[in-house]
Motif scaffolding. Structure first.
Motif, PDB file in Angstrom:
ATOM      1  N   PRO A   2       0.822  -1.219   0.000  1.00 62.91           N
ATOM      2  CA  PRO A   2       0.000   0.000   0.000  1.00 62.91           C
ATOM      3  C   PRO A   2       0.851   1.263   0.000  1.00 62.91           C
ATOM      4  CG  PRO A   2      -0.874  -1.593   1.577  1.00 62.91           C
ATOM      5  CD  PRO A   2       0.456  -2.110   1.134  1.00 62.91           C
ATOM      6  N   ARG A   3       1.984   1.223   0.726  1.00 59.68           N
ATOM      7  CA  ARG A   3       2.859   2.392   0.783  1.00 59.68           C
ATOM      8  C   ARG A   3       3.470   2.689  -0.586  1.00 59.68           C
ATOM      9  NH1 ARG A   3       4.776   4.725   5.311  1.00 59.68           N
ATOM     10  NH2 ARG A   3       6.524   6.186   5.088  1.00 59.68           N
ATOM     11  N   ILE A   4       3.846   1.612  -1.294  1.00 57.01           N
ATOM     12  CA  ILE A   4       4.422   1.786  -2.627  1.00 57.01           C
ATOM     13  C   ILE A   4       3.375   2.354  -3.572  1.00 57.01           C
ATOM     14  CG2 ILE A   4       5.372   0.577  -4.630  1.00 57.01           C
ATOM     15  CD1 ILE A   4       6.670  -1.394  -2.681  1.00 57.01           C
ATOM     16  N   ARG A   5       2.137   1.849  -3.460  1.00 56.99           N
ATOM     17  CA  ARG A   5       1.064   2.356  -4.323  1.00 56.99           C
ATOM     18  C   ARG A   5       0.808   3.830  -4.064  1.00 56.99           C
ATOM     19  NH1 ARG A   5      -1.436  -2.820  -3.564  1.00 56.99           N
ATOM     20  NH2 ARG A   5      -2.625  -2.005  -1.802  1.00 56.99           N
ATOM     21  N   LEU A   6       0.858   4.226  -2.787  1.00 56.13           N
ATOM     22  CA  LEU A   6       0.668   5.639  -2.454  1.00 56.13           C
ATOM     23  C   LEU A   6       1.777   6.501  -3.057  1.00 56.13           C
ATOM     24  CD1 LEU A   6      -0.454   5.482   1.294  1.00 56.13           C
ATOM     25  CD2 LEU A   6      -1.819   6.273  -0.633  1.00 56.13           C
ATOM     26  N   THR A   7       3.012   6.005  -2.961  1.00 55.13           N
ATOM     27  CA  THR A   7       4.150   6.751  -3.512  1.00 55.13           C
ATOM     28  C   THR A   7       4.030   6.898  -5.020  1.00 55.13           C
ATOM     29  OG1 THR A   7       5.585   5.933  -1.734  1.00 55.13           O
ATOM     30  CG2 THR A   7       6.663   6.805  -3.704  1.00 55.13           C
ATOM     31  N   VAL A   8       3.668   5.793  -5.688  1.00 56.05           N
ATOM     32  CA  VAL A   8       3.495   5.831  -7.143  1.00 56.05           C
ATOM     33  C   VAL A   8       2.349   6.766  -7.511  1.00 56.05           C
ATOM     34  CG1 VAL A   8       2.864   4.461  -9.172  1.00 56.05           C
ATOM     35  CG2 VAL A   8       4.470   3.536  -7.485  1.00 56.05           C
ATOM     36  N   SER A   9       1.284   6.738  -6.722  1.00 55.65           N
ATOM     37  CA  SER A   9       0.140   7.605  -6.978  1.00 55.65           C
ATOM     38  C   SER A   9       0.519   9.076  -6.876  1.00 55.65           C
ATOM     39  CB  SER A   9      -0.992   7.288  -5.999  1.00 55.65           C
ATOM     40  OG  SER A   9      -2.072   8.184  -6.155  1.00 55.65           O
ATOM     41  N   GLU A  10       1.303   9.418  -5.853  1.00 58.22           N
ATOM     42  CA  GLU A  10       1.740  10.811  -5.691  1.00 58.22           C
ATOM     43  C   GLU A  10       2.657  11.228  -6.840  1.00 58.22           C
ATOM     44  OE1 GLU A  10       0.418  12.798  -3.813  1.00 58.22           O
ATOM     45  OE2 GLU A  10      -0.460  11.594  -2.224  1.00 58.22           O
ATOM     46  N   ILE A  14       1.936  14.326  -9.391  1.00 58.74           N
ATOM     47  CA  ILE A  14       2.905  15.404  -9.604  1.00 58.74           C
ATOM     48  C   ILE A  14       3.232  15.535 -11.090  1.00 58.74           C
ATOM     49  CG2 ILE A  14       5.304  16.116  -9.215  1.00 58.74           C
ATOM     50  CD1 ILE A  14       5.097  14.889  -6.415  1.00 58.74           C
ATOM     51  N   VAL A  15       3.488  14.394 -11.735  1.00 58.23           N
ATOM     52  CA  VAL A  15       3.847  14.413 -13.153  1.00 58.23           C
ATOM     53  C   VAL A  15       2.691  14.923 -14.014  1.00 58.23           C
ATOM     54  CG1 VAL A  15       4.467  12.969 -15.135  1.00 58.23           C
ATOM     55  CG2 VAL A  15       5.599  12.623 -12.929  1.00 58.23           C
ATOM     56  N   GLN A  16       1.464  14.525 -13.661  1.00 58.06           N
ATOM     57  CA  GLN A  16       0.300  14.951 -14.440  1.00 58.06           C
ATOM     58  C   GLN A  16       0.141  16.467 -14.423  1.00 58.06           C
ATOM     59  OE1 GLN A  16      -2.886  12.682 -12.644  1.00 58.06           O
ATOM     60  NE2 GLN A  16      -2.687  11.006 -14.120  1.00 58.06           N
ATOM     61  N   LEU A  17       0.391  17.093 -13.273  1.00 59.57           N
ATOM     62  CA  LEU A  17       0.291  18.547 -13.198  1.00 59.57           C
ATOM     63  C   LEU A  17       1.574  19.219 -13.680  1.00 59.57           C
ATOM     64  CD1 LEU A  17      -1.281  21.053 -12.432  1.00 59.57           C
ATOM     65  CD2 LEU A  17      -0.517  20.769 -10.063  1.00 59.57           C
ATOM     66  N   ALA A  18       2.716  18.610 -13.357  1.00 58.14           N
ATOM     67  CA  ALA A  18       3.997  19.232 -13.709  1.00 58.14           C
ATOM     68  C   ALA A  18       4.245  19.241 -15.217  1.00 58.14           C
ATOM     69  CB  ALA A  18       5.148  18.499 -13.015  1.00 58.14           C
ATOM     70  N   THR A  19       3.759  18.219 -15.938  1.00 59.72           N
ATOM     71  CA  THR A  19       4.049  18.124 -17.371  1.00 59.72           C
ATOM     72  C   THR A  19       3.508  19.319 -18.152  1.00 59.72           C
ATOM     73  OG1 THR A  19       4.163  15.711 -17.282  1.00 59.72           O
ATOM     74  CG2 THR A  19       3.766  16.711 -19.438  1.00 59.72           C
ATOM     75  N   PRO A  20       2.206  19.627 -18.050  1.00 57.62           N
ATOM     76  CA  PRO A  20       1.750  20.819 -18.777  1.00 57.62           C
ATOM     77  C   PRO A  20       2.373  22.100 -18.260  1.00 57.62           C
ATOM     78  CG  PRO A  20       0.000  19.965 -17.370  1.00 57.62           C
ATOM     79  CD  PRO A  20       1.092  18.943 -17.387  1.00 57.62           C
ATOM     80  N   LEU A  21       2.625  22.166 -16.937  1.00 57.72           N
ATOM     81  CA  LEU A  21       3.258  23.367 -16.387  1.00 57.72           C
ATOM     82  C   LEU A  21       4.672  23.538 -16.937  1.00 57.72           C
ATOM     83  CD1 LEU A  21       2.175  23.304 -12.630  1.00 57.72           C
ATOM     84  CD2 LEU A  21       1.418  24.867 -14.412  1.00 57.72           C
ATOM     85  N   ALA A  22       5.414  22.438 -16.992  1.00 56.88           N
ATOM     86  CA  ALA A  22       6.779  22.513 -17.525  1.00 56.88           C
ATOM     87  C   ALA A  22       6.761  22.893 -18.998  1.00 56.88           C
ATOM     88  CB  ALA A  22       7.487  21.169 -17.334  1.00 56.88           C
ATOM     89  N   LEU A  23       5.818  22.328 -19.746  1.00 61.84           N
ATOM     90  CA  LEU A  23       5.717  22.669 -21.165  1.00 61.84           C
ATOM     91  C   LEU A  23       5.365  24.146 -21.345  1.00 61.84           C
ATOM     92  CD1 LEU A  23       3.856  19.511 -22.530  1.00 61.84           C
ATOM     93  CD2 LEU A  23       6.238  20.154 -22.922  1.00 61.84           C
ATOM     94  N   ILE A  24       4.506  24.635 -20.460  1.00 64.51           N
ATOM     95  CA  ILE A  24       4.137  26.051 -20.518  1.00 64.51           C
ATOM     96  C   ILE A  24       5.352  26.917 -20.198  1.00 64.51           C
ATOM     97  CG2 ILE A  24       2.751  27.844 -19.392  1.00 64.51           C
ATOM     98  CD1 ILE A  24       0.664  25.478 -18.969  1.00 64.51           C
ATOM     99  N   MET A 312       8.933  13.037  -3.121  1.00 61.26           N
ATOM    100  CA  MET A 312       8.776  12.549  -4.486  1.00 61.26           C
ATOM    101  C   MET A 312       9.101  13.651  -5.483  1.00 61.26           C
ATOM    102  SD  MET A 312       8.292  10.239  -6.633  1.00 61.26           S
ATOM    103  CE  MET A 312       8.029   8.961  -5.399  1.00 61.26           C
ATOM    104  N   GLY A 313       8.712  14.883  -5.169  1.00 63.21           N
ATOM    105  CA  GLY A 313       9.071  16.003  -6.040  1.00 63.21           C
ATOM    106  C   GLY A 313      10.575  16.145  -6.177  1.00 63.21           C
ATOM    107  N   LEU A 314      11.291  15.993  -5.060  1.00 63.05           N
ATOM    108  CA  LEU A 314      12.758  16.070  -5.084  1.00 63.05           C
ATOM    109  C   LEU A 314      13.350  14.949  -5.927  1.00 63.05           C
ATOM    110  CD1 LEU A 314      15.471  17.196  -4.070  1.00 63.05           C
ATOM    111  CD2 LEU A 314      15.229  15.714  -2.055  1.00 63.05           C
ATOM    112  N   LEU A 315      12.858  13.725  -5.742  1.00 65.25           N
ATOM    113  CA  LEU A 315      13.381  12.584  -6.500  1.00 65.25           C
ATOM    114  C   LEU A 315      13.162  12.762  -8.000  1.00 65.25           C
ATOM    115  CD1 LEU A 315      14.587   9.735  -6.604  1.00 65.25           C
ATOM    116  CD2 LEU A 315      12.281   8.825  -6.231  1.00 65.25           C
ATOM    117  N   LEU A 316      11.970  13.214  -8.365  1.00 65.91           N
ATOM    118  CA  LEU A 316      11.687  13.435  -9.781  1.00 65.91           C
ATOM    119  C   LEU A 316      12.596  14.535 -10.345  1.00 65.91           C
ATOM    120  CD1 LEU A 316       7.779  13.290  -9.712  1.00 65.91           C
ATOM    121  CD2 LEU A 316       9.304  11.626 -10.789  1.00 65.91           C
ATOM    122  N   GLY A 317      12.806  15.584  -9.563  1.00 67.69           N
ATOM    123  CA  GLY A 317      13.649  16.683 -10.021  1.00 67.69           C
ATOM    124  C   GLY A 317      15.088  16.259 -10.264  1.00 67.69           C
TER     125      GLY A 317
END
Length: 454
Positions: A2-10, A14-24, A312-317
């Motif tokens: 469950p913890r892994i699923r929560l992490t993947v979900s977050e 983040i990616v779903q919102l960050a992708t259009p924002l980054a493209l913008i 998760m934001g830090l790891l993705l960055g």
């Protein structure tokens, strides 16, 4: 599991919102990048002038964005189908005032660059560039106000078509006003700045029209409601703008330090800094998405989720930054060729300086990504003021002295200056995430006490 699923979900959120924002953000920076690419056809002096002009413009733009960026946090925290009109009007009020002040500073400040040890010919071109770019900063700030509303409602995709169209408009106007094509007057270097101003105006008009068609706004009940919204926005915006301004001012100082080594070094700085700035826009998208996610968790009193989103934001960055760092190290020639720089060309010394800077940039952008995401995470837990003081100390008490010591004493040259800048970014990233960890720990402790008392 469950913890892994929560992490993947977050991570997915983040990616779903960050992708259009980054493209913008990339589309926004594509305007200045297109300017520099075309000015590269003119020569190193024009490129150096744009470096000085954009150092001033980006400093003011960053401050304005910081003042308004809290709009998305307020909209994200609010419940209900309608967006509070006070949030939009408050953001627009701040945008107009900040835009007018910034435009005035650009118009009168260009001449002062000659007192900072820069080449006289480059300064004159930079002054003209800033005069034509100044009016565009007002509609740009108003665009940021609407952007905050749309991002707070997680509808950032609507902005992408606008920004992509803006790139095309700017490119056509750039070429037309630079060389006198398409029946437009030939303005030279200032024409490129005029093109950007017209592009910023068109994108503001487009986002305002689309936002009011897609979203419903509540009625403004009183002037007091508007004043309260402005106060809340400034409570977030002033320290955030301070953090952003601290970094932008720091990088502007780095530009001036590099300029002390001559026009070739400054032209190299212009090319490499623009490449870095383009990639950095990905961190802006991740930072904003992380901040919105942390704000949602913070409003719900969920400290564990807030910490998970921040990490998760830090790891993705760091992951994204690492990919581009490899590209800088492995592909310097193709990257610099975009700016008409080659080792065998007339600007051979500029190419060599830029190639060396790209190597340092590969190192520097890792902590640069991390510190920007840290600023967003702290803003999400209501600790924007802490972020300001951390970045202020990191850039100016560690980074600036290190840039001077390394760049002028230990390893003289532009690469030494950039190594000192990287140390400032690393100090900021460490301090910001330490403060974020403390904030979420305090949040968890407060929640536990409340539960025990209940």
């Amino acid at each position: 599991m469950p913890r892994i699923r929560l992490t993947v979900s977050e991570a997915r959120r983040i990616v779903q919102l960050a992708t259009p924002l980054a493209l913008i953000q990339l589309a926004q920076v594509a305007i200045s990048t297109t300017d520099l690419l075309m000015l590269g056809w003119v020569g190193a002096e024009a490129l150096a002038a744009a470096a000085l002009g954009l150092a001033v413009f980006n400093l003011l733009r960053t401050i304005g964005f910081g003042l308004i960026v809290g709009t998305s946090n307020l909209v994200a925290e609010a419940s209900g189908e309608e967006v509070a009109l006070s949030h939009l009007l408050g953001a627009l009020s701040i945008a107009v005032v900040a835009g007018l002040i910034s435009a005035a500073l650009m118009m009168i400040g260009g001449s002062g660059l000659r007192w900072l040890g820069q080449d006289a010919g480059v300064v004159e071109l930079a002054r003209e560039y800033l005069l034509f770019l100044a009016p565009g900063i007002i509609p740009l700030f108003c665009f940021y106000a609407y952007r905050g509303v749309v991002v707070g409602r997680r509808q950032a995709n609507v902005l992408l078509a606008i920004t992509l169209a803006t790139i095309l408009v700017n490119a056509l106007l750039d070429y037309g006003l630079l060389f006198g094509a398409f029946g437009l007057p030939k303005l030279g270097v200032p024409g490129v700045a005029a093109a950007s101003t017209l592009a910023y105006l068109s994108q503001f008009a487009a986002i305002a029209w689309i936002t009011h068609r897609r979203l419903s706004f509540s009625r403004l009940m009183s002037i007091g409601e508007l004043v309260a919204a402005i106060r809340r926005l400034l409570a977030i915006g002033i320290p955030t703008a301070g953090s952003y301004a601290s970094e932008a001012g720091f990088t502007a100082l780095v530009t001036l330090m590099v300029g002390a080594w001559g026009a070739a070094a400054l032209a190299a700085q212009a090319a490499v800094n623009q490449v870095v700035y383009v990639v950095f826009m990905l961190s802006v998208g991740l930072s904003h998405a992380t901040s919105v996610g942390v704000s949602e968790a913070f409003a719900a009193g969920d400290s564990e989720r807030a910490r998970r989103v921040g990490r998760m934001g830090l790891l993705l960055g760091i992951s994204v930054a690492s990919i581009f760092s490899l590209a800088f190290l492995l592909l310097p020639a193709p990257i610099l060729a975009l700016f008409s720089l080659s080792p065998a060309g007339a600007e051979g010394s500029t190419y060599l300086a830029a190639s060396a800077l790209l190597s340092v940039a590969a190192l520097a952008q890792l902590p640069d990504f991390a510190q920007n995401i840290g600023i967003g995470a702290l803003r999400g837990v209501g600790r924007a003021a802490s972020g300001f003081w951390i970045t202020l100390a990191s850039y100016w008490l560690i980074g600036a002295p290190a840039a001077w010591i390394i760049g002028f004493q230990l390893a003289p040259g532009a690469t030494g200056v950039w190594l000192g800048m990287a140390l400032g970014f690393a100090a900021a990233a460490s301090g910001l995430f330490w403060a974020f960890h403390r904030a979420t720990t305090d949040m968890a402790a407060t929640g536990s006490v409340s539960e025990q008392r209940a």
